[in-house]
Design a protein around this motif. Structure first.
Motif, PDB file in Angstrom:
ATOM      1  N   GLN A  94     -12.778  -0.589   0.876  1.00 39.48           N
ATOM      2  CA  GLN A  94     -11.990  -1.713   0.355  1.00 39.48           C
ATOM      3  C   GLN A  94     -11.641  -2.606   1.539  1.00 39.48           C
ATOM      4  OE1 GLN A  94     -11.140  -2.724  -2.739  1.00 39.48           O
ATOM      5  NE2 GLN A  94     -10.167  -4.464  -1.780  1.00 39.48           N
ATOM      6  N   CYS A  95     -12.052  -3.860   1.495  1.00 34.89           N
ATOM      7  CA  CYS A  95     -11.804  -4.791   2.602  1.00 34.89           C
ATOM      8  C   CYS A  95     -10.428  -5.431   2.459  1.00 34.89           C
ATOM      9  CB  CYS A  95     -12.879  -5.865   2.632  1.00 34.89           C
ATOM     10  SG  CYS A  95     -14.533  -5.194   2.885  1.00 34.89           S
ATOM     11  N   LYS A  96      -9.719  -5.502   3.566  1.00 34.75           N
ATOM     12  CA  LYS A  96      -8.376  -6.082   3.589  1.00 34.75           C
ATOM     13  C   LYS A  96      -8.238  -7.004   4.790  1.00 34.75           C
ATOM     14  CE  LYS A  96      -6.502  -4.110   0.030  1.00 34.75           C
ATOM     15  NZ  LYS A  96      -6.009  -4.931  -1.073  1.00 34.75           N
ATOM     16  N   THR A  97      -7.359  -7.975   4.654  1.00 33.09           N
ATOM     17  CA  THR A  97      -7.028  -8.870   5.757  1.00 33.09           C
ATOM     18  C   THR A  97      -5.750  -8.377   6.415  1.00 33.09           C
ATOM     19  OG1 THR A  97      -8.024 -10.741   4.624  1.00 33.09           O
ATOM     20  CG2 THR A  97      -6.435 -11.242   6.369  1.00 33.09           C
ATOM     21  N   GLY A  98      -5.780  -8.269   7.731  1.00 32.49           N
ATOM     22  CA  GLY A  98      -4.591  -7.857   8.478  1.00 32.49           C
ATOM     23  C   GLY A  98      -3.944  -9.045   9.157  1.00 32.49           C
ATOM     24  N   TRP A  99      -2.637  -8.957   9.358  1.00 35.83           N
ATOM     25  CA  TRP A  99      -1.900 -10.005  10.072  1.00 35.83           C
ATOM     26  C   TRP A  99      -0.956  -9.332  11.061  1.00 35.83           C
ATOM     27  CZ3 TRP A  99      -1.028  -8.433   5.134  1.00 35.83           C
ATOM     28  CH2 TRP A  99       0.261  -7.981   4.825  1.00 35.83           C
ATOM     29  N   ILE A 100      -0.621 -10.065  12.107  1.00 38.03           N
ATOM     30  CA  ILE A 100       0.213  -9.507  13.177  1.00 38.03           C
ATOM     31  C   ILE A 100       1.676  -9.856  12.938  1.00 38.03           C
ATOM     32  CG2 ILE A 100       0.715  -9.527  15.643  1.00 38.03           C
ATOM     33  CD1 ILE A 100      -2.240 -10.117  16.101  1.00 38.03           C
ATOM     34  N   GLU A 101       2.514  -8.832  12.978  1.00 35.65           N
ATOM     35  CA  GLU A 101       3.970  -8.967  12.918  1.00 35.65           C
ATOM     36  C   GLU A 101       4.577  -7.848  13.738  1.00 35.65           C
ATOM     37  OE1 GLU A 101       5.945  -8.875   9.125  1.00 35.65           O
ATOM     38  OE2 GLU A 101       4.672 -10.445   8.313  1.00 35.65           O
ATOM     39  N   HIS A 102       5.600  -8.148  14.496  1.00 35.21           N
ATOM     40  CA  HIS A 102       6.393  -7.134  15.200  1.00 35.21           C
ATOM     41  C   HIS A 102       5.530  -6.146  15.996  1.00 35.21           C
ATOM     42  CE1 HIS A 102       9.512  -8.728  12.619  1.00 35.21           C
ATOM     43  NE2 HIS A 102       8.842  -8.337  11.551  1.00 35.21           N
ATOM     44  N   GLY A 103       4.496  -6.643  16.656  1.00 30.49           N
ATOM     45  CA  GLY A 103       3.667  -5.795  17.511  1.00 30.49           C
ATOM     46  C   GLY A 103       2.717  -4.873  16.773  1.00 30.49           C
ATOM     47  N   ALA A 104       2.375  -5.217  15.532  1.00 29.14           N
ATOM     48  CA  ALA A 104       1.480  -4.370  14.749  1.00 29.14           C
ATOM     49  C   ALA A 104       0.605  -5.226  13.841  1.00 29.14           C
ATOM     50  CB  ALA A 104       2.280  -3.376  13.907  1.00 29.14           C
TER      51      ALA A 104
ATOM     52  N   ASP B  79      -2.019  -4.846   3.307  1.00 30.75           N
ATOM     53  CA  ASP B  79      -1.641  -4.280   2.011  1.00 30.75           C
ATOM     54  C   ASP B  79      -2.576  -3.133   1.664  1.00 30.75           C
ATOM     55  OD1 ASP B  79       0.455  -6.045   1.584  1.00 30.75           O
ATOM     56  OD2 ASP B  79      -0.801  -7.483   0.510  1.00 30.75           O
ATOM     57  N   THR B  80      -2.025  -2.069   1.111  1.00 33.07           N
ATOM     58  CA  THR B  80      -2.817  -0.915   0.698  1.00 33.07           C
ATOM     59  C   THR B  80      -2.847  -0.791  -0.822  1.00 33.07           C
ATOM     60  OG1 THR B  80      -0.924   0.560   0.893  1.00 33.07           O
ATOM     61  CG2 THR B  80      -2.339   0.331   2.835  1.00 33.07           C
ATOM     62  N   ALA B  81      -2.470  -1.861  -1.487  1.00 35.48           N
ATOM     63  CA  ALA B  81      -2.500  -1.945  -2.949  1.00 35.48           C
ATOM     64  C   ALA B  81      -2.711  -3.403  -3.310  1.00 35.48           C
ATOM     65  CB  ALA B  81      -1.191  -1.439  -3.545  1.00 35.48           C
TER      66      ALA B  81
END
Length: 119
Positions: free
Chosen positions: A36-46, A50-52
């Motif tokens: 399952q492909c997801k887009t990640g974004w940077i916040e608070h050093g991480a 979404d996993t749902a």
């Protein structure tokens, strides 16, 4: 898909649109995994992702997790130009994160480091 091909995987795409995964990869030993492909974004050093997915009907918002319906999340973070391969059963049911910087309290226990999931 490009990153999987660069790593030597065979990439298959499902026909139709009702599957809970975006693609299937096959390794050199002939093992298959649903991705399952997801887009990640940077916040608070991480890197967060979404996993749902959420279905919105009127005022009701239902979250549907992917556990049991795919094997891995392929998380692409454009800010880092990186793809992370994260087992679905190792993260929560709505959102997860991979640390790229130490936490403010320097906690190390149970930290998921992004570098450990790089593809």
């Amino acid at each position: 898909m490009t990153r999987f091909l660069q790593c030597g995987y065979v990439v298959l795409t499902p026909y139709g649109g009702s599957q809970r995964y975006d693609l299937v990869i096959e390794n050199a030993e002939g093992q298959f995994w649903r991705i399952q492909c997801k887009t990640g974004w940077i916040e608070h050093g991480a890197v967060y992702f979404d996993t749902a997915n959420h279905n919105v009907t009127g005022k009701k918002r239902d979250w549907r997790h992917y556990q049991g319906e795919c094997d891995y999340f392929a998380v692409y973070c454009a800010d880092l130009g990186q793809v992370y391969l994260v087992p679905v059963d190792q993260v929560g049911k709505t959102r997860a994160h991979l640390r790229i910087e130490p936490s403010k309290n320097n906690q190390e226990k149970n930290v998921r480091w992004a570098k450990d999931y790089e593809l």
